[in-house]
Scaffold this motif. Sequence first.
Motif, PDB file in Angstrom:
ATOM      1  N   LEU A 123       0.819  -1.215   0.000  1.00  0.00           N
ATOM      2  CA  LEU A 123       0.000   0.000   0.000  1.00  0.00           C
ATOM      3  C   LEU A 123       0.849   1.260   0.000  1.00  0.00           C
ATOM      4  O   LEU A 123       0.443   2.298  -0.541  1.00  0.00           O
ATOM      5  N   GLN A 128       3.019   4.609  -7.523  1.00  0.00           N
ATOM      6  CA  GLN A 128       2.109   3.541  -7.911  1.00  0.00           C
ATOM      7  C   GLN A 128       1.317   3.924  -9.150  1.00  0.00           C
ATOM      8  O   GLN A 128       0.931   5.076  -9.350  1.00  0.00           O
ATOM      9  N   SER A 132      -1.745  -0.814  -9.883  1.00  0.00           N
ATOM     10  CA  SER A 132      -1.156  -1.254  -8.613  1.00  0.00           C
ATOM     11  C   SER A 132      -1.930  -0.695  -7.421  1.00  0.00           C
ATOM     12  O   SER A 132      -2.088  -1.372  -6.401  1.00  0.00           O
ATOM     13  N   THR A 133      -2.451   0.523  -7.556  1.00  0.00           N
ATOM     14  CA  THR A 133      -3.261   1.103  -6.478  1.00  0.00           C
ATOM     15  C   THR A 133      -4.527   0.281  -6.267  1.00  0.00           C
ATOM     16  O   THR A 133      -4.881  -0.064  -5.127  1.00  0.00           O
ATOM     17  N   GLN A 137      -5.231  -2.062  -2.792  1.00  0.00           N
ATOM     18  CA  GLN A 137      -6.420  -1.738  -1.999  1.00  0.00           C
ATOM     19  C   GLN A 137      -7.392  -2.917  -1.980  1.00  0.00           C
ATOM     20  O   GLN A 137      -7.973  -3.237  -0.941  1.00  0.00           O
ATOM     21  N   ALA A 178      -8.725   5.991  -2.822  1.00  0.00           N
ATOM     22  CA  ALA A 178      -7.307   5.956  -3.162  1.00  0.00           C
ATOM     23  C   ALA A 178      -7.048   6.492  -4.569  1.00  0.00           C
ATOM     24  O   ALA A 178      -6.150   7.324  -4.783  1.00  0.00           O
ATOM     25  N   VAL A 179      -7.833   6.042  -5.545  1.00  0.00           N
ATOM     26  CA  VAL A 179      -7.656   6.497  -6.923  1.00  0.00           C
ATOM     27  C   VAL A 179      -7.989   7.983  -7.045  1.00  0.00           C
ATOM     28  O   VAL A 179      -7.261   8.751  -7.691  1.00  0.00           O
ATOM     29  N   ASN A 182      -5.231  10.128  -5.521  1.00  0.00           N
ATOM     30  CA  ASN A 182      -4.031  10.100  -6.365  1.00  0.00           C
ATOM     31  C   ASN A 182      -4.188  11.001  -7.588  1.00  0.00           C
ATOM     32  O   ASN A 182      -3.251  11.698  -7.989  1.00  0.00           O
ATOM     33  N   GLN A 200       1.408  11.548  -1.555  1.00  0.00           N
ATOM     34  CA  GLN A 200       0.933  10.267  -2.066  1.00  0.00           C
ATOM     35  C   GLN A 200       1.192   9.124  -1.091  1.00  0.00           C
ATOM     36  O   GLN A 200       0.448   8.140  -1.074  1.00  0.00           O
ATOM     37  N   PRO A 204      -3.034   6.016   1.282  1.00  0.00           N
ATOM     38  CA  PRO A 204      -3.679   4.783   1.775  1.00  0.00           C
ATOM     39  C   PRO A 204      -4.405   4.940   3.106  1.00  0.00           C
ATOM     40  O   PRO A 204      -5.376   4.218   3.367  1.00  0.00           O
TER      41      PRO A 204
END
Length: 262
Positions: A123, A128, A132-133, A137, A178-179, A182, A200, A204
């Motif tokens: 995480l 990332q 991958s994120t 998650q 999370a997305v 980011n 960043q 998480p």
Amino acid sequence: MADTATTASAAAASAANTSTDAPPFQLGKPRFQQTSFYGRFRHFLDIIDPRTLFVTERRLREAVQLLEDYKHGTLRPGVTNEQLWSAQKIKQAILHPDTNEKIFMPFRMSGYIPFGTPIVVGLLLPNQTLASTVFWQWLNQSHNACVNYANRNATKPSPASKFIQGYLGAVISAVSIAVGLNVLVQKANKFTPATRLLVQRFVPFPAVGPARDGADASGPPHAHPGAPPDHHVHAGEIETSQLEPEIARATSSRTVVYNKGL
């Protein structure tokens, strides 16, 4: 019932006479006093002790048999309190208290550190990608949901739809937050590259927070004042008079039930 209590008392007396290094054994009770922070901390360390992951099948059977002998007052001479506490720790770490079945190793409380740490590292990996994120998650919420389900209170069956709903809600909220964060960080032109990388790293944390509430829908019941004692291995009961004053003032109940697990 009285006979069982008598035999257990006799077994406890026998064990007490052969060991002074450990407190007197009490079947189904925590080894450490739950009235102090240190006692609760020691109890928590016992629950997550990863050494119980390496207990053999033979050792598990011996631990279960030792506790059965104690319960029926048929302990062999020389058994110590330390041996009894160790046997109870092993049984509670491996077997579900309601179904008496072995909990899959990655989903045991004692497996939370060795199996959960790689996920936490994933995480927090820098730079990332979107894929991958989403992956880390999803893996984190899937692991949390499985741990909650494996350690659930099986005496109060819940429909599978409730578990699925909680799991999907946790995954969707974690991935979305999370997305989204980011993307916002990437579009923040006022951030220097170093600041953007630092921010960043913390994405998480807000992502897993709200998702955890969704995952709890399938997990162990939360403690609440006045609730009857829960027989789940990670729940306990304590009198409000033994709590910190500010906590005791928050309820009028004589006892409260609390979650000993994660």
